[in-house]
Motif scaffolding. Sequence first.
Motif, PDB file in Angstrom:
ATOM      1  N   THR A   1       0.839  -1.198   0.000  1.00 49.51           N
ATOM      2  CA  THR A   1       0.000   0.000   0.000  1.00 49.51           C
ATOM      3  C   THR A   1       0.880   1.256   0.000  1.00 49.51           C
ATOM      4  OG1 THR A   1      -0.013   0.165   2.401  1.00 49.51           O
ATOM      5  CG2 THR A   1      -1.739  -1.192   1.423  1.00 49.51           C
ATOM      6  N   ARG A   2       0.246   2.402  -0.175  1.00 49.52           N
ATOM      7  CA  ARG A   2       0.991   3.663  -0.191  1.00 49.52           C
ATOM      8  C   ARG A   2       1.840   3.870   1.073  1.00 49.52           C
ATOM      9  NH1 ARG A   2      -2.625   8.902  -0.530  1.00 49.52           N
ATOM     10  NH2 ARG A   2      -3.232   8.195   1.529  1.00 49.52           N
ATOM     11  N   PRO A   3       1.238   3.798   2.287  1.00 43.16           N
ATOM     12  CA  PRO A   3       2.084   4.057   3.454  1.00 43.16           C
ATOM     13  C   PRO A   3       3.252   3.080   3.595  1.00 43.16           C
ATOM     14  CG  PRO A   3      -0.132   3.393   4.123  1.00 43.16           C
ATOM     15  CD  PRO A   3      -0.180   3.663   2.659  1.00 43.16           C
TER      16      PRO A   3
ATOM     17  N   GLY B   1      -8.342  11.409   5.619  1.00 43.11           N
ATOM     18  CA  GLY B   1      -9.121  10.438   6.397  1.00 43.11           C
ATOM     19  C   GLY B   1      -9.360   9.177   5.586  1.00 43.11           C
ATOM     20  N   HIS B   2      -9.203   8.013   6.205  1.00 45.04           N
ATOM     21  CA  HIS B   2      -9.432   6.771   5.457  1.00 45.04           C
ATOM     22  C   HIS B   2      -9.843   5.584   6.312  1.00 45.04           C
ATOM     23  CE1 HIS B   2      -5.485   5.972   7.132  1.00 45.04           C
ATOM     24  NE2 HIS B   2      -5.625   4.715   6.794  1.00 45.04           N
ATOM     25  N   ARG B   3      -9.979   5.767   7.620  1.00 46.11           N
ATOM     26  CA  ARG B   3     -10.153   4.604   8.503  1.00 46.11           C
ATOM     27  C   ARG B   3     -11.495   3.906   8.356  1.00 46.11           C
ATOM     28  NH1 ARG B   3      -5.509   2.973  11.058  1.00 46.11           N
ATOM     29  NH2 ARG B   3      -4.284   4.857  11.183  1.00 46.11           N
ATOM     30  N   ARG B   4     -11.410   2.580   8.317  1.00 47.03           N
ATOM     31  CA  ARG B   4     -12.602   1.741   8.332  1.00 47.03           C
ATOM     32  C   ARG B   4     -13.498   2.060   9.532  1.00 47.03           C
ATOM     33  NH1 ARG B   4     -13.005  -3.482   5.501  1.00 47.03           N
ATOM     34  NH2 ARG B   4     -11.304  -3.049   4.090  1.00 47.03           N
TER      35      ARG B   4
ATOM     36  N   ASP C   1      -6.941  11.114  10.394  1.00 39.75           N
ATOM     37  CA  ASP C   1      -7.041   9.861  11.152  1.00 39.75           C
ATOM     38  C   ASP C   1      -5.865   8.949  10.769  1.00 39.75           C
ATOM     39  OD1 ASP C   1      -7.622   8.755   8.673  1.00 39.75           O
ATOM     40  OD2 ASP C   1      -9.720   8.313   9.129  1.00 39.75           O
ATOM     41  N   SER C   2      -4.950   9.477   9.969  1.00 46.30           N
ATOM     42  CA  SER C   2      -3.837   8.670   9.478  1.00 46.30           C
ATOM     43  C   SER C   2      -2.774   8.495  10.554  1.00 46.30           C
ATOM     44  CB  SER C   2      -3.229   9.366   8.262  1.00 46.30           C
ATOM     45  OG  SER C   2      -1.897   8.961   8.077  1.00 46.30           O
ATOM     46  N   GLY C   3      -2.138   7.333  10.539  1.00 49.65           N
ATOM     47  CA  GLY C   3      -1.048   7.102  11.477  1.00 49.65           C
ATOM     48  C   GLY C   3       0.208   7.843  11.050  1.00 49.65           C
ATOM     49  N   GLY C   4       0.599   7.609   9.792  1.00 51.50           N
ATOM     50  CA  GLY C   4       1.837   8.213   9.298  1.00 51.50           C
ATOM     51  C   GLY C   4       1.804   9.730   9.366  1.00 51.50           C
ATOM     52  N   VAL C   5       0.656  10.315   9.067  1.00 49.06           N
ATOM     53  CA  VAL C   5       0.569  11.778   9.041  1.00 49.06           C
ATOM     54  C   VAL C   5       0.780  12.353  10.448  1.00 49.06           C
ATOM     55  CG1 VAL C   5      -0.902  13.749   8.470  1.00 49.06           C
ATOM     56  CG2 VAL C   5      -0.861  11.763   6.964  1.00 49.06           C
TER      57      VAL C   5
ATOM     58  N   GLU D   1       2.873  11.284  12.613  1.00 50.43           N
ATOM     59  CA  GLU D   1       4.327  11.338  12.832  1.00 50.43           C
ATOM     60  C   GLU D   1       4.975  12.415  11.966  1.00 50.43           C
ATOM     61  OE1 GLU D   1       4.320   6.520  13.506  1.00 50.43           O
ATOM     62  OE2 GLU D   1       4.509   7.383  11.523  1.00 50.43           O
ATOM     63  N   GLU D   2       4.545  12.479  10.717  1.00 46.67           N
ATOM     64  CA  GLU D   2       5.133  13.457   9.783  1.00 46.67           C
ATOM     65  C   GLU D   2       4.873  14.888  10.260  1.00 46.67           C
ATOM     66  OE1 GLU D   2       4.522  10.841   5.678  1.00 46.67           O
ATOM     67  OE2 GLU D   2       2.911  12.096   6.420  1.00 46.67           O
ATOM     68  N   ALA D   3       3.617  15.148  10.655  1.00 44.14           N
ATOM     69  CA  ALA D   3       3.258  16.496  11.094  1.00 44.14           C
ATOM     70  C   ALA D   3       4.077  16.873  12.327  1.00 44.14           C
ATOM     71  CB  ALA D   3       1.766  16.561  11.398  1.00 44.14           C
TER      72      ALA D   3
ATOM     73  N   PRO E   1      -6.370  12.158  -4.181  1.00 44.47           N
ATOM     74  CA  PRO E   1      -5.145  11.950  -3.394  1.00 44.47           C
ATOM     75  C   PRO E   1      -3.961  12.496  -4.181  1.00 44.47           C
ATOM     76  CG  PRO E   1      -6.406   9.922  -3.503  1.00 44.47           C
ATOM     77  CD  PRO E   1      -7.100  10.905  -4.392  1.00 44.47           C
ATOM     78  N   VAL E   2      -3.075  13.196  -3.495  1.00 42.97           N
ATOM     79  CA  VAL E   2      -1.941  13.789  -4.203  1.00 42.97           C
ATOM     80  C   VAL E   2      -0.723  12.884  -4.047  1.00 42.97           C
ATOM     81  CG1 VAL E   2      -2.738  16.168  -4.018  1.00 42.97           C
ATOM     82  CG2 VAL E   2      -1.370  15.192  -2.160  1.00 42.97           C
ATOM     83  N   ASP E   3       0.256  13.043  -4.952  1.00 42.91           N
ATOM     84  CA  ASP E   3       1.452  12.215  -4.814  1.00 42.91           C
ATOM     85  C   ASP E   3       2.226  12.657  -3.575  1.00 42.91           C
ATOM     86  OD1 ASP E   3       3.408  14.238  -5.410  1.00 42.91           O
ATOM     87  OD2 ASP E   3       2.843  14.071  -7.507  1.00 42.91           O
TER      88      ASP E   3
ATOM     89  N   SER F   1       3.860  16.123  -3.399  1.00 46.64           N
ATOM     90  CA  SER F   1       2.860  17.174  -3.223  1.00 46.64           C
ATOM     91  C   SER F   1       2.336  17.176  -1.795  1.00 46.64           C
ATOM     92  CB  SER F   1       1.680  16.980  -4.184  1.00 46.64           C
ATOM     93  OG  SER F   1       2.125  16.960  -5.502  1.00 46.64           O
ATOM     94  N   PHE F   2       2.171  15.990  -1.227  1.00 43.98           N
ATOM     95  CA  PHE F   2       1.643  15.938   0.133  1.00 43.98           C
ATOM     96  C   PHE F   2       2.642  16.548   1.119  1.00 43.98           C
ATOM     97  CE2 PHE F   2       0.286  14.161   4.185  1.00 43.98           C
ATOM     98  CZ  PHE F   2      -1.055  14.498   4.142  1.00 43.98           C
ATOM     99  N   MET F   3       3.927  16.276   0.899  1.00 43.25           N
ATOM    100  CA  MET F   3       4.956  16.866   1.772  1.00 43.25           C
ATOM    101  C   MET F   3       4.961  18.393   1.640  1.00 43.25           C
ATOM    102  SD  MET F   3       6.500  14.603   3.572  1.00 43.25           S
ATOM    103  CE  MET F   3       4.881  13.894   3.755  1.00 43.25           C
ATOM    104  N   TYR F   4       4.755  18.860   0.415  1.00 49.31           N
ATOM    105  CA  TYR F   4       4.693  20.309   0.153  1.00 49.31           C
ATOM    106  C   TYR F   4       3.507  20.927   0.916  1.00 49.31           C
ATOM    107  CZ  TYR F   4       3.391  24.442  -2.650  1.00 49.31           C
ATOM    108  OH  TYR F   4       3.016  25.692  -3.063  1.00 49.31           O
TER     109      TYR F   4
HETATM  110  N1  UDP Z   1      -0.106  10.741   1.672  1.00 45.89           N
HETATM  111  C1  UDP Z   1       0.117  11.016   0.325  1.00 45.89           C
HETATM  112  N2  UDP Z   1      -0.887  11.624  -0.397  1.00 45.89           N
HETATM  113  C2  UDP Z   1      -2.089  11.955   0.141  1.00 45.89           C
HETATM  114  C3  UDP Z   1      -2.316  11.664   1.522  1.00 45.89           C
HETATM  115  C4  UDP Z   1      -1.303  11.049   2.260  1.00 45.89           C
HETATM  116  O1  UDP Z   1       1.195  10.726  -0.198  1.00 45.89           O
HETATM  117  O2  UDP Z   1      -2.946  12.495  -0.574  1.00 45.89           O
HETATM  118  C5  UDP Z   1       0.950  10.032   2.442  1.00 45.89           C
HETATM  119  C6  UDP Z   1       1.372  10.663   3.744  1.00 45.89           C
HETATM  120  O3  UDP Z   1       2.526  11.447   3.567  1.00 45.89           O
HETATM  121  C7  UDP Z   1       1.676   9.477   4.658  1.00 45.89           C
HETATM  122  C8  UDP Z   1       0.885   8.338   4.067  1.00 45.89           C
HETATM  123  O4  UDP Z   1       0.426   8.772   2.792  1.00 45.89           O
HETATM  124  O5  UDP Z   1       3.039   9.109   4.641  1.00 45.89           O
HETATM  125  C9  UDP Z   1      -0.288   8.019   4.971  1.00 45.89           C
HETATM  126  O6  UDP Z   1      -1.074   7.080   4.394  1.00 45.89           O
HETATM  127  P1  UDP Z   1      -2.477   6.649   4.996  1.00 45.89           P
HETATM  128  O7  UDP Z   1      -3.075   7.803   5.719  1.00 45.89           O
HETATM  129  O8  UDP Z   1      -3.229   6.046   3.861  1.00 45.89           O
HETATM  130  O9  UDP Z   1      -2.118   5.450   5.976  1.00 45.89           O
HETATM  131  P2  UDP Z   1      -1.623   5.311   7.493  1.00 45.89           P
HETATM  132  O10 UDP Z   1      -0.475   6.242   7.722  1.00 45.89           O
HETATM  133  O11 UDP Z   1      -2.784   5.605   8.392  1.00 45.89           O
HETATM  134  O12 UDP Z   1      -1.204   3.884   7.586  1.00 45.89           O
END
Ligand code: UDP
Length: 375
Positions: A9-11, A212-215, A288-292, A294-296, A269-271, A274-277
């Motif tokens: 997956t993306r994360p 936001g994406h949580r089940r 509701d994201s986990g990774g976000v 930490e990043e924020a 959803p942005v790449d 772009s999301f880091m920007y």
């Molecule tokens: N992200 C991204 N584009 C978006 C939204 C989020 O690239 O439009 C990135 C974000 O930087 C983070 C990750 O996707 O690293 C978070 O993914 P997600 O919220 O799907 O999953 P989780 O972190 O909750 O497992």
Amino acid sequence: IRVLSIIGTRPEAIKMAPVIKALAASPAVEGVVCATGQHRQMLDQVLEIFAIRPDHDLDVMQVGHTLNSLASRIFEKIDGLYTKLAPDVVLVHGDTTTAMAAALAAFHKGIAVGHVEAGLRTYDMQRPFPEELNRRAIDLVAKHLYAPTESSRRNLLQEHLVSDRILVTGNTVIDALLQTVERIHGDAALRVRLDKSFEFIDRSRRLLLVTGHRRESFGGGFERICDALARLGQRGDLEIVYPVHLNPNVDTVVRERLGGAKNIHLIAPVDYLSFMYLLDRAEAILTDSGGVQEEAAALGKRVVIMREVTERPEGVEAGLAELVGTDPDLICTAVERALAGAHAQAKLRQIGRTLYGDGQAAMRILGDLAGEAGQ
Ligand code: UDP
């Protein structure tokens, strides 16, 4: 030593990218990459940005797949790959169905499992569902437990797991973030391109970034989140940018409820670049994201978490994040508090990096695996 990294997956791709790069650059390790394609589109976007070309692709995605059909396709297809490659270690990340199935399949074949981002817990099996089960199942079978923080290490210790190989590494998401933000700041042409893509954002207003994406919020949860956003849009001093997750349980509700709402930009959803920007430009984050989370924190941005629980208590305890659930009143007042505290960014950034990682997590993981190769 042959190390097979699995991503779906993306994360996972974002957080494994620094590890995959470090393995590829090391003469002590042979790094092989397999994508399952659990989130085809969003995964491929990330791989392109990090210039990662998987050596193997299981391509398991099917329209409307269930958790069981997805898991069974991964089990089925990965077995042959393990036989063919005979890896010494299978490296998985986090809590997805991909990571769980790949780890259990490796265990069945007697292959050592390494778990990146081990030890995160809510201790509530239903929340997040199915992630809490996935991460616990992986930690049960893993030989190498790479815990991102001291608190995740403590969780693992109190579970009396068979593996005593716990290494606190920091979170690899911070490695990826620091590399990427540096790239954006250092590359004028890239910045011009990003400024142009987002010129629709009014710079005279304060930017609130939403994901936001949580089940656990499907249905009523997302409806309440939309009500809160509509209310925040009425304030007039905010630009709300919301890249909407592709899952129809999210996308349909959000577009129905917020399409045309004032000061709210619903975008695809942005790449990752772009999301880091956007994260770098934002004054506060609602997610509701986990990774976000930490990043924020690592950029010193305050976060409002629209969940009832979080497996990342560090940010909440340090006052960088607030856990509010999906009640519109609570979301709105917490966003106000986050905006009011936005001026303390430099101080918060320091705290965030101490909590979640210094950007060297991938090198610590490589050091551990390469050390094993040398033994
Ligand atoms: N992200 C991204 N584009 C978006 C939204 C989020 O690239 O439009 C990135 C974000 O930087 C983070 C990750 O996707 O690293 C978070 O993914 P997600 O919220 O799907 O999953 P989780 O972190 O909750 O497992």
